[in-house]
Write a protein that holds these residues in place. Sequence first.
Motif, mmCIF file in Angstrom:
data_model
loop_
_atom_site.group_PDB
_atom_site.id
_atom_site.type_symbol
_atom_site.label_atom_id
_atom_site.label_comp_id
_atom_site.label_asym_id
_atom_site.label_seq_id
_atom_site.Cartn_x
_atom_site.Cartn_y
_atom_site.Cartn_z
ATOM 1 N N SER A 11 0.824 -1.220 0.000
ATOM 2 C CA SER A 11 0.000 0.000 0.000
ATOM 3 C C SER A 11 0.850 1.259 0.000
ATOM 4 O O SER A 11 0.492 2.248 -0.646
ATOM 5 C CB SER A 11 -0.936 0.007 1.214
ATOM 6 N N THR A 12 1.944 1.248 0.728
ATOM 7 C CA THR A 12 2.768 2.471 0.859
ATOM 8 C C THR A 12 4.250 2.092 0.921
ATOM 9 O O THR A 12 4.606 0.907 0.935
ATOM 10 C CB THR A 12 2.426 3.234 2.175
ATOM 11 N N ILE A 14 8.046 1.099 0.992
ATOM 12 C CA ILE A 14 8.951 0.211 0.261
ATOM 13 C C ILE A 14 8.171 -0.764 -0.629
ATOM 14 O O ILE A 14 8.536 -1.006 -1.781
ATOM 15 C CB ILE A 14 9.852 -0.545 1.268
ATOM 16 N N ARG A 34 -3.730 -4.797 2.963
ATOM 17 C CA ARG A 34 -4.929 -5.035 3.772
ATOM 18 C C ARG A 34 -6.166 -4.385 3.170
ATOM 19 O O ARG A 34 -7.256 -4.917 3.288
ATOM 20 C CB ARG A 34 -4.705 -4.511 5.203
ATOM 21 N N ASP A 52 -3.883 -9.810 4.484
ATOM 22 C CA ASP A 52 -3.414 -9.389 5.810
ATOM 23 C C ASP A 52 -2.520 -10.534 6.290
ATOM 24 O O ASP A 52 -2.979 -11.678 6.390
ATOM 25 C CB ASP A 52 -4.617 -9.196 6.735
ATOM 26 N N VAL A 53 -1.257 -10.255 6.569
ATOM 27 C CA VAL A 53 -0.319 -11.350 6.891
ATOM 28 C C VAL A 53 -0.678 -12.064 8.199
ATOM 29 O O VAL A 53 -0.137 -13.138 8.475
ATOM 30 C CB VAL A 53 1.157 -10.872 6.922
ATOM 31 N N ASN A 79 7.462 -7.965 2.809
ATOM 32 C CA ASN A 79 7.775 -6.582 3.168
ATOM 33 C C ASN A 79 6.911 -6.067 4.322
ATOM 34 O O ASN A 79 7.362 -5.239 5.106
ATOM 35 C CB ASN A 79 7.574 -5.713 1.918
ATOM 36 N N TYR A 144 10.833 -4.905 18.208
ATOM 37 C CA TYR A 144 11.113 -4.794 16.767
ATOM 38 C C TYR A 144 12.415 -5.522 16.428
ATOM 39 O O TYR A 144 12.456 -6.309 15.465
ATOM 40 C CB TYR A 144 11.205 -3.320 16.375
ATOM 41 N N GLY A 175 18.406 0.991 5.772
ATOM 42 C CA GLY A 175 18.644 1.940 6.858
ATOM 43 C C GLY A 175 17.390 2.767 7.029
ATOM 44 O O GLY A 175 16.283 2.250 6.883
ATOM 45 N N ILE A 177 14.527 4.993 5.917
ATOM 46 C CA ILE A 177 13.878 5.217 4.623
ATOM 47 C C ILE A 177 12.661 6.129 4.839
ATOM 48 O O ILE A 177 11.927 5.965 5.829
ATOM 49 C CB ILE A 177 13.408 3.873 3.998
ATOM 50 N N THR A 179 9.349 6.757 4.645
ATOM 51 C CA THR A 179 8.068 6.077 4.431
ATOM 52 C C THR A 179 7.146 6.423 5.604
ATOM 53 O O THR A 179 7.482 7.274 6.427
ATOM 54 C CB THR A 179 8.244 4.535 4.397
ATOM 55 N N ARG A 184 2.576 6.388 10.964
ATOM 56 C CA ARG A 184 1.443 5.505 11.289
ATOM 57 C C ARG A 184 1.877 4.067 11.554
ATOM 58 O O ARG A 184 1.157 3.295 12.165
ATOM 59 C CB ARG A 184 0.396 5.564 10.178
ATOM 60 N N SER A 185 3.086 3.680 11.069
ATOM 61 C CA SER A 185 3.533 2.303 11.291
ATOM 62 C C SER A 185 4.396 2.155 12.539
ATOM 63 O O SER A 185 4.999 1.106 12.754
ATOM 64 C CB SER A 185 4.313 1.792 10.072
HETATM 65 N N1 LIG Z 1 11.259 2.930 6.727
HETATM 66 C C1 LIG Z 1 12.341 2.516 7.321
HETATM 67 O O1 LIG Z 1 13.158 3.328 7.802
HETATM 68 C C2 LIG Z 1 12.627 1.028 7.401
HETATM 69 C C3 LIG Z 1 13.933 0.640 7.761
HETATM 70 C C4 LIG Z 1 14.231 -0.717 7.844
HETATM 71 C C5 LIG Z 1 13.251 -1.661 7.572
HETATM 72 N N2 LIG Z 1 11.994 -1.259 7.239
HETATM 73 C C6 LIG Z 1 10.993 -2.308 6.970
HETATM 74 O O2 LIG Z 1 10.396 -2.061 5.723
HETATM 75 C C7 LIG Z 1 9.124 -2.704 5.687
HETATM 76 C C8 LIG Z 1 8.120 -1.761 5.051
HETATM 77 O O3 LIG Z 1 7.987 -0.622 5.844
HETATM 78 P P1 LIG Z 1 7.930 0.856 5.224
HETATM 79 O O4 LIG Z 1 9.129 1.575 5.680
HETATM 80 O O5 LIG Z 1 7.642 0.814 3.787
HETATM 81 O O6 LIG Z 1 6.703 1.481 6.046
HETATM 82 P P2 LIG Z 1 5.183 1.745 5.641
HETATM 83 O O7 LIG Z 1 5.122 2.713 4.498
HETATM 84 O O8 LIG Z 1 4.504 2.126 6.896
HETATM 85 O O9 LIG Z 1 4.656 0.334 5.115
HETATM 86 C C9 LIG Z 1 4.350 -0.719 5.977
HETATM 87 C C10 LIG Z 1 3.476 -1.666 5.215
HETATM 88 O O10 LIG Z 1 3.237 -2.844 5.999
HETATM 89 C C11 LIG Z 1 1.855 -3.114 5.902
HETATM 90 N N3 LIG Z 1 1.351 -3.942 6.982
HETATM 91 C C12 LIG Z 1 1.425 -3.741 8.309
HETATM 92 N N4 LIG Z 1 0.786 -4.736 8.958
HETATM 93 C C13 LIG Z 1 0.286 -5.564 8.009
HETATM 94 C C14 LIG Z 1 -0.467 -6.766 8.029
HETATM 95 N N5 LIG Z 1 -0.894 -7.324 9.167
HETATM 96 N N6 LIG Z 1 -0.760 -7.352 6.840
HETATM 97 C C15 LIG Z 1 -0.367 -6.818 5.664
HETATM 98 N N7 LIG Z 1 0.321 -5.671 5.581
HETATM 99 C C16 LIG Z 1 0.645 -5.067 6.738
HETATM 100 C C17 LIG Z 1 1.204 -1.748 5.849
HETATM 101 O O11 LIG Z 1 -0.116 -1.901 5.388
HETATM 102 P P3 LIG Z 1 -1.326 -0.913 5.756
HETATM 103 O O12 LIG Z 1 -1.285 0.177 4.712
HETATM 104 O O13 LIG Z 1 -2.544 -1.758 5.660
HETATM 105 O O14 LIG Z 1 -1.087 -0.391 7.131
HETATM 106 C C18 LIG Z 1 2.124 -1.067 4.871
HETATM 107 O O15 LIG Z 1 1.790 -1.430 3.556
HETATM 108 C C19 LIG Z 1 8.812 -3.135 7.112
HETATM 109 O O16 LIG Z 1 9.028 -4.528 7.234
HETATM 110 C C20 LIG Z 1 9.832 -2.359 7.936
HETATM 111 O O17 LIG Z 1 10.172 -3.036 9.123
HETATM 112 C C21 LIG Z 1 11.663 0.072 7.143
#
Ligand SMILES: NC(=O)c1ccc[n+]([C@@H]2O[C@H](COP(=O)([O-])OP(=O)(O)OC[C@H]3O[C@@H](n4cnc5c(N)ncnc54)[C@H](OP(=O)(O)O)[C@@H]3O)[C@@H](O)[C@H]2O)c1
Length: 269
Positions: A11-12, A14, A34, A52-53, A79, A144, A175, A177, A179, A184-185
């Motif tokens: 959805s958003t 990465i 979701r 939904d995972v 992801n 986490y 690192g 990113i 997002t 909200r996450s």
């Molecule tokens: N941003 C960073 O700095 C960073 C750094 C290292 C690792 N990561 C990892 O990158 C991954 C993606 O995060 P992001 O940075 O892209 O943040 P994000 O934009 O908030 O994306 C998180 C995604 O996970 C989804 N999600 C959460 N719970 C879920 C569930 N139960 N079932 C299906 N989807 C679910 C969210 O869906 P909804 O739209 O439905 O909420 C959203 O699409 C994560 O695993 C995070 O740990 C991020």
Amino acid sequence: MTQTILITGASTGIGRAAAQRFMAEGWNVLATMRNPESSDLTGENLSLLRLDVTDADSIHEAVAAGLQHFGRIDALLNNAGYGACGPLEAFTEAQIRRQFETNVFGLLAVTRAVLPQMRAQKSGVVVNISSVGGRMTFPFFSLYHGTKFAVEGITEALAFELATFGAKVKIVEPGAIKTDFAGRSLDFTNDPALAEYQPLIGKVLEVFGQTDRPSSDPSIVADVIWQAVTDGTDRLRYTAGEDARVLMANRSAMDDASFTAGVKARFGI
Ligand SMILES: NC(=O)c1ccc[n+]([C@@H]2O[C@H](COP(=O)([O-])OP(=O)(O)OC[C@H]3O[C@@H](n4cnc5c(N)ncnc54)[C@H](OP(=O)(O)O)[C@@H]3O)[C@@H](O)[C@H]2O)c1
């Protein structure tokens, strides 16, 4: 033959950037999320599916629908995930379980749903999104880090298993990113009555809240995911972002005591 990738959490951030990258490369994309009804992703070779995972039925329905739509799944991007942050004592049992249900059990369930297809094809690449936080830790992220360290161990061991039939599993470690992750996450939980932790909480919020902290665009991670899926190597780990590369190099150069001392100095512990 056009190849197909299934992406969770598209959805958003990465996941969305990866969906756009693979579509631009001419792949079929099963963009799962979701709430697919609220997505504005478009493309001829795109299928938006609800997944939904933490919901086993939704996983099996999405994988079946994806296979029916495109005929095969060549790559899986695990992801979906979010971060819990705060003193361990402040979390409820339900919050703790939700963090592991999403980042670990969800990843395992989606992988188990896709592997029979890859085993039948005798090929496939699974990419698991970990984090620099899968290899090093910072205060108040015990949950986490616990999930991302788990993802690292699961992936490393699974690589041996999947090699028996010609598939691969890889780890991408971003690192910071830009997002929704820090918005909200982020499940930030605190209890001011836990007085001992409050000075350190303040310091951690100050450090992580600095707006001038280096951070990368999600397209940088999408580039690395593309490389991991298509480079044809058995390489296990890929960092994403310049900060991740530097942090990992520094962590590898240090023993545990030196690293811990550095973190304590950074946070004034
Ligand atoms: N941003 C960073 O700095 C960073 C750094 C290292 C690792 N990561 C990892 O990158 C991954 C993606 O995060 P992001 O940075 O892209 O943040 P994000 O934009 O908030 O994306 C998180 C995604 O996970 C989804 N999600 C959460 N719970 C879920 C569930 N139960 N079932 C299906 N989807 C679910 C969210 O869906 P909804 O739209 O439905 O909420 C959203 O699409 C994560 O695993 C995070 O740990 C991020």
